[in-house]
Design a protein around this motif. Structure first.
Motif, PDB file in Angstrom:
ATOM      1  N   PRO A 107       4.097  24.711  -1.917  1.00  0.00           N
ATOM      2  CA  PRO A 107       5.637  24.576  -1.758  1.00  0.00           C
ATOM      3  C   PRO A 107       6.214  22.990  -2.199  1.00  0.00           C
ATOM      4  CG  PRO A 107       4.631  24.182   0.342  1.00  0.00           C
ATOM      5  CD  PRO A 107       3.575  24.535  -0.543  1.00  0.00           C
ATOM      6  N   PHE A 108       5.197  22.320  -2.842  1.00  0.00           N
ATOM      7  CA  PHE A 108       5.270  20.903  -2.889  1.00  0.00           C
ATOM      8  C   PHE A 108       6.563  20.676  -4.070  1.00  0.00           C
ATOM      9  CE2 PHE A 108       1.208  21.025  -1.145  1.00  0.00           C
ATOM     10  CZ  PHE A 108       1.451  20.481   0.130  1.00  0.00           C
ATOM     11  N   ILE A 109       7.328  19.591  -3.925  1.00  0.00           N
ATOM     12  CA  ILE A 109       8.205  19.303  -4.917  1.00  0.00           C
ATOM     13  C   ILE A 109       8.040  17.978  -5.715  1.00  0.00           C
ATOM     14  CG2 ILE A 109      10.670  18.548  -4.708  1.00  0.00           C
ATOM     15  CD1 ILE A 109      10.066  21.308  -3.682  1.00  0.00           C
ATOM     16  N   GLY A 110       8.382  18.151  -6.886  1.00  0.00           N
ATOM     17  CA  GLY A 110       8.119  17.042  -7.833  1.00  0.00           C
ATOM     18  C   GLY A 110       9.030  16.041  -7.691  1.00  0.00           C
ATOM     19  N   GLY A 111       8.641  14.825  -8.321  1.00  0.00           N
ATOM     20  CA  GLY A 111       9.586  13.522  -8.242  1.00  0.00           C
ATOM     21  C   GLY A 111       8.761  12.339  -7.631  1.00  0.00           C
ATOM     22  N   THR A 112       7.770  12.524  -7.115  1.00  0.00           N
ATOM     23  CA  THR A 112       6.963  11.355  -6.523  1.00  0.00           C
ATOM     24  C   THR A 112       6.585  10.457  -7.630  1.00  0.00           C
ATOM     25  OG1 THR A 112       5.105  12.614  -6.350  1.00  0.00           O
ATOM     26  CG2 THR A 112       6.472  12.488  -4.309  1.00  0.00           C
ATOM     27  N   LEU A 113       6.051  10.802  -8.795  1.00  0.00           N
ATOM     28  CA  LEU A 113       5.548  10.241  -9.926  1.00  0.00           C
ATOM     29  C   LEU A 113       6.536   9.229 -10.362  1.00  0.00           C
ATOM     30  CD1 LEU A 113       2.914   9.746 -11.614  1.00  0.00           C
ATOM     31  CD2 LEU A 113       3.879  11.301 -13.190  1.00  0.00           C
ATOM     32  N   GLU A 114       7.719   9.720 -10.865  1.00  0.00           N
ATOM     33  CA  GLU A 114       8.706   8.878 -11.038  1.00  0.00           C
ATOM     34  C   GLU A 114       9.052   7.675 -10.135  1.00  0.00           C
ATOM     35  OE1 GLU A 114      13.635   9.031 -12.323  1.00  0.00           O
ATOM     36  OE2 GLU A 114      12.413  10.817 -11.712  1.00  0.00           O
ATOM     37  N   ALA A 115       9.112   7.936  -8.763  1.00  0.00           N
ATOM     38  CA  ALA A 115       9.269   6.948  -7.566  1.00  0.00           C
ATOM     39  C   ALA A 115       8.092   6.032  -7.720  1.00  0.00           C
ATOM     40  CB  ALA A 115       9.532   7.767  -6.254  1.00  0.00           C
ATOM     41  N   LEU A 116       6.899   6.357  -7.858  1.00  0.00           N
ATOM     42  CA  LEU A 116       5.662   5.613  -7.876  1.00  0.00           C
ATOM     43  C   LEU A 116       5.924   4.721  -9.208  1.00  0.00           C
ATOM     44  CD1 LEU A 116       3.260   4.711  -6.693  1.00  0.00           C
ATOM     45  CD2 LEU A 116       2.056   6.345  -7.811  1.00  0.00           C
ATOM     46  N   ARG A 160       0.959  -1.070   0.008  1.00  0.00           N
ATOM     47  CA  ARG A 160       0.079   0.061  -0.033  1.00  0.00           C
ATOM     48  C   ARG A 160       1.137   1.229   0.262  1.00  0.00           C
ATOM     49  NH1 ARG A 160      -2.590   2.974   4.540  1.00  0.00           N
ATOM     50  NH2 ARG A 160      -4.542   3.807   3.769  1.00  0.00           N
ATOM     51  N   ILE A 161       0.776   2.029  -1.060  1.00  0.00           N
ATOM     52  CA  ILE A 161       1.826   3.243  -1.369  1.00  0.00           C
ATOM     53  C   ILE A 161       0.993   4.377  -1.043  1.00  0.00           C
ATOM     54  CG2 ILE A 161       3.460   4.074  -2.904  1.00  0.00           C
ATOM     55  CD1 ILE A 161       3.417   1.258  -4.459  1.00  0.00           C
ATOM     56  N   PRO A 162       1.083   5.147   0.124  1.00  0.00           N
ATOM     57  CA  PRO A 162       0.775   6.413   0.198  1.00  0.00           C
ATOM     58  C   PRO A 162       1.387   7.492  -0.689  1.00  0.00           C
ATOM     59  CG  PRO A 162       1.458   5.464   2.605  1.00  0.00           C
ATOM     60  CD  PRO A 162       2.209   4.419   1.249  1.00  0.00           C
ATOM     61  N   VAL A 163       0.548   8.260  -1.207  1.00  0.00           N
ATOM     62  CA  VAL A 163       0.894   9.285  -2.176  1.00  0.00           C
ATOM     63  C   VAL A 163       0.089  10.774  -1.735  1.00  0.00           C
ATOM     64  CG1 VAL A 163       1.424   7.918  -4.316  1.00  0.00           C
ATOM     65  CG2 VAL A 163      -0.785   8.798  -4.084  1.00  0.00           C
ATOM     66  N   GLY A 164       0.834  11.783  -2.237  1.00  0.00           N
ATOM     67  CA  GLY A 164       0.096  12.968  -1.896  1.00  0.00           C
ATOM     68  C   GLY A 164      -0.535  13.508  -3.289  1.00  0.00           C
ATOM     69  N   TRP A 165      -1.745  14.435  -2.986  1.00  0.00           N
ATOM     70  CA  TRP A 165      -2.294  14.947  -4.329  1.00  0.00           C
ATOM     71  C   TRP A 165      -1.487  15.693  -5.252  1.00  0.00           C
ATOM     72  CZ3 TRP A 165      -2.083  20.308  -5.621  1.00  0.00           C
ATOM     73  CH2 TRP A 165      -1.628  20.933  -4.462  1.00  0.00           C
ATOM     74  N   LYS A 220       1.636  -6.965  -5.652  1.00  0.00           N
ATOM     75  CA  LYS A 220       0.492  -6.099  -6.399  1.00  0.00           C
ATOM     76  C   LYS A 220       0.617  -4.685  -5.610  1.00  0.00           C
ATOM     77  CE  LYS A 220      -1.706  -8.692  -9.312  1.00  0.00           C
ATOM     78  NZ  LYS A 220      -1.806  -8.248 -10.850  1.00  0.00           N
ATOM     79  N   CYS A 221       0.044  -3.865  -6.038  1.00  0.00           N
ATOM     80  CA  CYS A 221       0.245  -2.245  -5.467  1.00  0.00           C
ATOM     81  C   CYS A 221      -0.966  -1.503  -5.223  1.00  0.00           C
ATOM     82  CB  CYS A 221       0.987  -1.352  -6.332  1.00  0.00           C
ATOM     83  SG  CYS A 221       2.679  -1.666  -6.676  1.00  0.00           S
ATOM     84  N   ILE A 222      -1.296  -0.980  -4.174  1.00  0.00           N
ATOM     85  CA  ILE A 222      -2.467  -0.102  -3.676  1.00  0.00           C
ATOM     86  C   ILE A 222      -2.139   0.958  -3.766  1.00  0.00           C
ATOM     87  CG2 ILE A 222      -4.328   0.399  -2.087  1.00  0.00           C
ATOM     88  CD1 ILE A 222      -4.294  -2.570  -1.317  1.00  0.00           C
ATOM     89  N   ILE A 223      -2.623   2.045  -4.677  1.00  0.00           N
ATOM     90  CA  ILE A 223      -2.326   3.568  -4.424  1.00  0.00           C
ATOM     91  C   ILE A 223      -3.224   4.039  -3.444  1.00  0.00           C
ATOM     92  CG2 ILE A 223      -1.788   5.482  -5.822  1.00  0.00           C
ATOM     93  CD1 ILE A 223      -1.852   3.760  -8.241  1.00  0.00           C
ATOM     94  N   ASP A 224      -2.484   4.721  -2.441  1.00  0.00           N
ATOM     95  CA  ASP A 224      -3.334   5.204  -1.413  1.00  0.00           C
ATOM     96  C   ASP A 224      -3.349   6.648  -1.426  1.00  0.00           C
ATOM     97  OD1 ASP A 224      -4.210   6.124   1.357  1.00  0.00           O
ATOM     98  OD2 ASP A 224      -2.353   5.652   2.129  1.00  0.00           O
ATOM     99  N   LEU A 225      -4.396   7.457  -1.659  1.00  0.00           N
ATOM    100  CA  LEU A 225      -4.253   8.940  -1.517  1.00  0.00           C
ATOM    101  C   LEU A 225      -4.118   9.222  -0.183  1.00  0.00           C
ATOM    102  CD1 LEU A 225      -4.216  11.465  -3.076  1.00  0.00           C
ATOM    103  CD2 LEU A 225      -6.614  11.671  -3.047  1.00  0.00           C
ATOM    104  N   HIS A 226      -3.077   9.670   0.304  1.00  0.00           N
ATOM    105  CA  HIS A 226      -2.880   9.954   1.807  1.00  0.00           C
ATOM    106  C   HIS A 226      -2.920  11.302   2.225  1.00  0.00           C
ATOM    107  CE1 HIS A 226      -1.575   7.080   4.913  1.00  0.00           C
ATOM    108  NE2 HIS A 226      -0.816   7.976   5.333  1.00  0.00           N
TER     109      HIS A 226
END
Length: 532
Positions: A259-268, A243-248, A281-287
Motif C-alpha cells: 500500500p505504499f505511497i510514492g513521493g519520497t524520492l522527490e523529497a529526498l 541522517r535521513i531515514p527512508v523506506g525500501w 552532508k547527508c547520510i541516507i539511512d535505510l530505516h
C-alpha cells in the motif's frame, strides 16, 4: 644527525597519536572534524508518535493493521480461542483471555479484516455452514471477514457471502446464524476488546486511508514538515550532517508496491539540494526493509512481526534498494554515507544473515563510490557491538552505528538524574574508549536523545544530562546524530532543546577548538626542544 632524525620521528609519531586521540577527521564534513548530526525522523518514514498526527482521519482508526483484538461471546460469556495458537478449529470456550484468544488484524478495508493467530495462521471459512478454523497459511477471500460495530463495543462478524458467525452451545464458531442479528445478547453478538493498537507506521497509514486519501495526506506532510529553512537553522547552530531515514519503497518511486505511497524520492532530492546550499552532508539511512527487520512501526511492519531475515527475496530486494540509492547519489557533493539497515532485531535476525547482507551491501555501495562511508547498525536488544568488529565486512570508510538511549530498558526505570548522568560517564564513555581503540570500523552514535525516565527533572538536570552526552559522544570517532529534529515531545525535539539552551553545542565545539590549539602548542614546544 641520526639522533636528531630519530627525535623528529618520535616527535611526529607522538603528535599524530595525540591528534588521533582528540578526534578522527571525517572526510568531507564541513565546519568540524567529525559528524555533528541530526536525524530527520518522522518525515519520509512515518512514526505515529511523532506529531503532527496523520492518523486522526482514518475511519475505524483503532482497527489498523497490527491491532490486536479479542472476542467474547455475548451469550456464552466465553472467549473465541485458537487452540495451541493456531492450526486447529476455533472454539469459544475460554473464561479468561490470553495469547490464544488474541488475534492480529490485517486490514482489507474500513470494515473488512483478516485475523492472524499467534502462530501465524489465519482464520478461514469456506462458506455458509462452515466451522471456522485457524488453518490457512496465507490470506485471501475465504480468510476475509466483515465486522459490524455498535457504540457499546459489540460486534457482528460475517463471511463474504453475508452469513453471520455465531457461538454455538457446544462452544464452536460457525457461519450459520439465521437472518440478521440485533444487538441484544444473541449468539452472533460478541464483545470486542482492543488489546493493543501500537503500530502507526507507513503501512498502517496507507492501508488505513486507502491509496488516494493517503497520497493527499502524505504529499501535504512531506511538503510541510521540513523545508530549506530547517537546514539554515541547522547550519547556524553547528550541525554539519543530517541522517535521513527512508523506506525500501523509495527505490520503486513514483509507483511503489501497495500500500505504499510514492513521493519520497522527490523529497529526498530536495533534502540533498537544501543540504548542499548550506554545506551540510547527508547520510541516507535505510530505516525500513522489506518484511521488516525489527517488527516496529518505523520499519513499516504490517503486523508487528519480523520477516526480513526469513526470505532471500526480501534480502535481494533490500540490496536492490542500496544499489539504487548508491547509484543515484554517489556523485552528489552532499552524500556522506549510506546506512545499510537501521536497528535489526537481535532476537530475530541471526548474526550470520546480517553479516552476509552487510558484506553484499558494502560491495553494492563500493560499486558506485570508492569513498562514501558505509554504515552498519548494531543489532538492537541483547547484542555486543564487538560482534560487527569481528566480521570481515569491508576495509575502507566502514562505520558501526550504536544507538544510545537511557530508555526502552528496565535498567533505566528507577535511575535518578545523577545515576543517569553517571551511567553516561562510566558505562558509555568506557565502551566508546574501548571501541575507538579497537582495530576496526569508526564509531557513530547515530541516535541519542536528551530524555530519560526520570520524573520531575529540573531544567538544570536536563542541561547537565545533555552536557554529559555531548561531552562523551563527541569522542566517537565518526561522530553523532540527535534523534530527532522535530517532535512535539519537547526533549526529543532538537530545535526546542537548542532554542531553550538545554543543549549547547557551542561549548563542545569550543572544547574541540581548545583541544586542537592545545596539541598545536605541544607540537610547537616539541619542535623547540628538538631543534638542534
Amino acid at each position: 644527525m641520526e639522533l636528531v632524525f630519530s627525535k623528529w620521528v618520535f616527535a611526529f609519531s607522538l603528535f599524530c597519536w595525540l591528534i588521533f586521540s582528540v578526534g578522527f577527521s571525517v572526510e568531507g564534513v564541513h565546519g568540524d572534524s567529525k559528524v555533528r548530526g541530526v536525524n530527520l525522523g518522522g518525515w519520509l518514514v512515518i512514526e505515529g508518535w511523532i506529531k503532527p498526527s496523520l492518523f486522526d482521519g482514518i475511519p475505524n482508526g483503532d482497527m489498523l493493521d497490527g491491532t490486536q483484538v479479542q472476542f467474547k461471546s455475548a451469550t456464552l460469556q466465553k472467549y473465541v480461542s485458537a487452540e495451541n495458537g493456531g492450526g486447529m478449529d476455533i472454539s469459544v470456550d475460554r473464561v479468561d483471555a490470553s495469547s490464544w484468544e488474541t488475534f492480529t488484524l490485517w486490514r482489507v478495508s474500513e470494515s473488512e479484516f483478516q485475523f492472524r493467530t499467534t502462530q501465524g495462521q489465519f482464520l478461514t471459512c469456506y462458506g455458509s455452514g462452515c466451522s471456522v478454523s485457524a488453518t490457512a497459511k496465507s490470506a485471501s477471500l475465504t480468510e476475509t471477514f466483515q465486522i459490524e460495530r455498535n457504540n457499546n463495543g459489540k460486534v457482528h462478524i460475517k463471511i463474504k457471502s453475508g452469513t453471520y458467525l455465531q457461538a454455538t452451545v457446544d462452544n464452536q464458531l460457525t457461519a450459520d446464524y439465521p437472518g440478521t442479528p440485533g444487538w441484544d445478547d444473541n449468539a452472533a453478538t460478541f464483545e470486542m476488546s482492543i488489546v493493543a493498537n501500537n503500530l502507526h507506521g507507513d503501512y498502517q497509514l496507507a492501508n488505513g486511508y486507502g491509496h488516494n486519501k493517503a497520497k493527499q495526506v502524505l504529499e501535504k506532510h512531506r511538503n510541510s514538515f521540513l523545508n530549506v529553512g530547517d537546514f539554515e537553522f541547522l547550519y547556524r547552530h553547528g550541525i554539519n550532517t543530517v541522517r535521513i531515514p527512508v523506506g525500501w519503497w523509495i527505490a520503486y518511486d513514483p509507483d511503489p508496491p501497495a500500500p505504499f505511497i510514492g513521493g519520497t524520492l522527490e523529497a529526498l532530492d530536495n533534502a540533498f539540494s537544501w543540504a548542499e546550499a548550506y554545506s551540510i552532508k547527508c547520510i541516507i539511512d535505510l530505516h525500513a526493509a522489506p518484511g521488516s527487520q525489527n517488527g516496529m512501526e518505523h520499519s513499516a511492519s504490517q503486523d508487528g512481526t519480523t520477516g526480513w531475515h526469513t526470505s532471500s527475496d526480501y534480502i535481494s530486494r533490500t540490496l536492490h534498494v542500496i544499489d539504487f540509492l548508491a547509484s543515484r547519489y554517489a556523485k552528489h557533493p552532499s552524500l556522506l554515507g549510506i546506512e545499510l539497515l537501521n536497528e535489526p532485531s537481535a532476537a530475530e535476525v541471526p548474526l550470520d544473515t546480517l553479516v552476509s547482507y552487510y558484506k553484499q551491501g558494502y560491495e553494492a555501495v563500493r560499486k558506485h563510490s570508492p569513498s562514501a562511508y558505509v554504515i552498519i547498525c548494531q543489532r538492537i536488544g541483547n547484542a555486543d557491538p564487538l560482534e560487527l568488529y569481528q566480521a570481515d565486512i569491508g576495509s575502507h570508510n566502514l562505520v558501526v552505528d550504536l544507538h544510545y538511549y537511557n530508555l526502552f530498558d528496565t535498567f533505566f526505570v528507577n535511575l535518578s538524574d545523577i545515576d543517569n548522568i553517571q551511567f553516561i560517564y562510566k558505562s558509555r564513555e568506557a565502551q566508546l574508549q574501548a571501541l575507538n581503540g579497537a582495530n576496526g570500523p569508526l564509531i557513530f552514535i547515530g541516535e541519542w536523545v536528551n530524555e530519560w525516565n526520570v520524573t520531575g527533572g529540573s531544567e538544570s538536570d536536563y542541561e547537565e544530562f545533555g552536557r554529559a552526552q555531548l561531552e562523551v559522544y563527541n569522542a566517537a570517532s565518526f561522530g553523532w546524530a540527535y534523534w530527532t529534529l522535530k517532535n512535539d515531545r519537547k526533549h526529543w525535539d532538537f530545535e526546542w532543546n537548542i532554542r531553550n539552551k538545554y543543549l549547547q553545542l557551542s561549548q563542545s565545539q569550543k572544547q574541540n577548538i581548545c583541544n586542537t590549539l592545545l596539541w598545536a602548542s605541544i607540537w610547537f614546544h616539541l619542535c623547540q626542544i628538538l631543534l638542534p
